[in-house]
Enzyme design. Structure first.
Site, PDB file in Angstrom:
ATOM      1  N   ARG A  21       0.840  -1.214   0.000  1.00  0.00           N
ATOM      2  CA  ARG A  21       0.000   0.000   0.000  1.00  0.00           C
ATOM      3  C   ARG A  21       0.868   1.255   0.000  1.00  0.00           C
ATOM      4  O   ARG A  21       0.639   2.196  -0.777  1.00  0.00           O
ATOM      5  CB  ARG A  21      -0.892  -0.032   1.242  1.00  0.00           C
ATOM      6  N   ASP A 127      11.233 -15.196  10.050  1.00  0.00           N
ATOM      7  CA  ASP A 127      12.435 -15.844  10.594  1.00  0.00           C
ATOM      8  C   ASP A 127      13.467 -14.851  11.135  1.00  0.00           C
ATOM      9  O   ASP A 127      14.315 -15.214  11.946  1.00  0.00           O
ATOM     10  CB  ASP A 127      13.100 -16.714   9.521  1.00  0.00           C
ATOM     11  N   GLN A 251       1.511 -18.642  13.565  1.00  0.00           N
ATOM     12  CA  GLN A 251       2.472 -17.570  13.854  1.00  0.00           C
ATOM     13  C   GLN A 251       2.563 -16.544  12.731  1.00  0.00           C
ATOM     14  O   GLN A 251       2.954 -15.405  12.956  1.00  0.00           O
ATOM     15  CB  GLN A 251       3.884 -18.163  14.044  1.00  0.00           C
TER      16      GLN A 251
HETATM   17  O1  LIG Z   1       4.877 -22.153   4.650  1.00  0.00           O
HETATM   18  P1  LIG Z   1       5.775 -23.306   4.363  1.00  0.00           P
HETATM   19  O2  LIG Z   1       6.072 -23.430   2.914  1.00  0.00           O
HETATM   20  O3  LIG Z   1       5.264 -24.536   5.001  1.00  0.00           O
HETATM   21  O4  LIG Z   1       7.208 -23.007   5.001  1.00  0.00           O
HETATM   22  C1  LIG Z   1       7.452 -22.962   6.367  1.00  0.00           C
HETATM   23  C2  LIG Z   1       8.676 -22.108   6.572  1.00  0.00           C
HETATM   24  O5  LIG Z   1       8.377 -20.766   6.232  1.00  0.00           O
HETATM   25  C3  LIG Z   1       8.688 -19.907   7.312  1.00  0.00           C
HETATM   26  O6  LIG Z   1       7.498 -19.696   8.066  1.00  0.00           O
HETATM   27  C4  LIG Z   1       9.161 -18.578   6.799  1.00  0.00           C
HETATM   28  O7  LIG Z   1      10.341 -18.758   6.072  1.00  0.00           O
HETATM   29  P2  LIG Z   1      10.682 -17.897   4.810  1.00  0.00           P
HETATM   30  O8  LIG Z   1      10.395 -16.475   5.155  1.00  0.00           O
HETATM   31  O9  LIG Z   1      12.137 -18.166   4.537  1.00  0.00           O
HETATM   32  O10 LIG Z   1       9.834 -18.329   3.686  1.00  0.00           O
HETATM   33  C5  LIG Z   1       9.714 -20.685   8.135  1.00  0.00           C
HETATM   34  O11 LIG Z   1       9.770 -20.255   9.481  1.00  0.00           O
HETATM   35  C6  LIG Z   1       9.187 -22.087   7.986  1.00  0.00           C
HETATM   36  O12 LIG Z   1      10.221 -23.026   8.168  1.00  0.00           O
HETATM   37 MG   LIG Z   2      13.933 -17.530   4.234  1.00  0.00          MG
END
Ligand SMILES: O=P(O)(O)OC[C@H]1O[C@](O)(COP(=O)(O)O)[C@@H](O)[C@@H]1O
Ligand SMILES: [Mg+2]
Ligand SMILES: Nc1ncnc2c1ncn2[C@@H]1O[C@H](COP(=O)(O)OP(=O)(O)O)[C@@H](O)[C@H]1O
Length: 319
Positions: A21, A127, A251
């Site tokens: 936005r 992360d 989360q």
């Molecule tokens: O949503 P998905 O594909 O199951 O992936 C889970 C992964 O994505 C995350 O939530 C975020 O990671 P990224 O930001 O690197 O995509 C990680 O904490 C977790 O391991």
């Molecule tokens: Mg990542």
């Protein structure tokens, strides 16, 4: 610059909508046409895009996720995929691109930059594993989600005299686990960055139990071990009744916190300003509450280190 594209890639996070936005409104204010590519690099390669006018981004500031949708695209890792994206950008007359995503997406952004396309990256991943920014988008909201869940679990852990292993996300990063353990008053944070000795933890839990403290919260980063195995080990070693809660994708969603809304709004506007100034190949980030820029090359080469002060704080608090 007459036309700027924007996309969200990798794992989604709260604050992406707020950043889109802000970028769109900043671009329109400067008479730049704004287009949004759907599903990250997938939409860039198809191409699948929409024109973003001011109305298109109204009513999204407070919503988690990303209305442009996100995806992981193995195809974009190939030079053919990247050339396809580049050809589409040229055909559409897009002259600059803003990419929101985590470490993987920013590596993709660097690939486009190296092919000569003007790109600005915005760090967005719960992360918090992206260097050269204190916080990425979505981290604060995810932490608040975790804290809410841990507070709830603490109540029932206390009623039933149980030890809970609560698994949080973070891939190879222990950031969410260590910070939420401090903020929620957990007994332990088990993270990939720090070795832990499960038998020592069991002994300490037993000693606590003998002192009359009959419940415990152990926050486990997903990259540090298997929650069920750890809970079983604790149960076998000391007979403490254990339960496991995997917080999972809960989360990643929900209304962004004020912190994430503001950070997103600042980063979105700054990304557009940089492109309009002819800057490229950079990531915008936050350092000491100021917006900073770092070359995507340094970001991709760099490594996010755990904050020494936080590690010491956790130690002092016995986590
Ligand atoms: O949503 P998905 O594909 O199951 O992936 C889970 C992964 O994505 C995350 O939530 C975020 O990671 P990224 O930001 O690197 O995509 C990680 O904490 C977790 O391991
Ligand atoms: Mg990542
Ligand atoms: N080395 C790379 N080269 C080009 N593109 C990449 C590279 N690494 C990741 N990407 C692109 O970024 C997408 C998202 O990366 P991923 O690591 O899954 O999530 P995040 O960006 O949230 O860390 C990948 O699906 C891929 O399309």
């Amino acid at each position: 610059m007459r036309k700027i594209g924007i996309l969200t890639s990798g794992g989604d996070c709260s604050g992406m909508n707020a950043a889109i936005r802000s970028a769109v409104r900043s671009g329109l204010r400067n008479n730049v046409e704004m287009v949004g590519f759907r599903k990250g690099y997938v939409g860039l390669m198809k191409p699948d895009y929409i024109t973003l006018d001011s109305k298109a981004v109204s009513g999204i500031l407070h919503r988690g996720g990303t209305f442009l949708q996100s995806a992981r695209s193995p195809e974009f890792r190939t030079i053919e995929g990247q050339q396809q994206a580049l050809a589409n950008l040229k055909n559409l007359g897009v002259e600059g691109l803003i990419i929101l995503g985590g470490d993987g997406s920013l590596t993709g952004a660097l690939a486009l930059h190296n092919l000569g396309f003007p790109v600005i990256g915005i760090p967005a991943s719960i992360d918090n594993d992206i260097p050269f920014t204190d916080m990425a988008l979505g981290v604060d909201t995810a932490l608040n989600n975790i804290i809410y869940a841990v507070d709830c679990i603490k109540d029932t852990a206390s009623s039933h005299a149980r030890a809970f292993v609560i698994e949080v996300m973070g891939r190879n990063s222990g950031y969410l686990a260590s910070i939420s353990a401090i903020a929620a008053g957990a007994e332990y944070a088990l993270v990939p960055e720090r070795d832990f000795d499960l038998s020592e933890i069991c002994q300490q839990l037993r000693a606590r139990y003998e002192e009359g403290r009959d419940n415990a919260i152990i926050i486990l980063a997903e990259g540090a071990g298997n929650a069920h195995q750890i809970a079983d080990s604790i149960k076998d070693a000391i007979g403490f009744e254990t339960r496991v809660t995997v917080l999972g994708h809960y989360q990643r969603g929900g209304a962004p916190t004020v912190f994430d809304r503001l950070l997103a709004s600042r980063l979105g506007k700054n990304a557009v300003d940089l492109l309009l100034k002819g800057e490229k190949g950079l990531m915008v980030g936050l350092s000491n509450n100021s917006i900073i820029t770092t070359s995507l090359e340094d970001v991709v080469k760099g490594e996010k280190k755990p904050h020494d002060e936080m590690l010491r704080l956790a130690e002092v608090l016995g986590i």
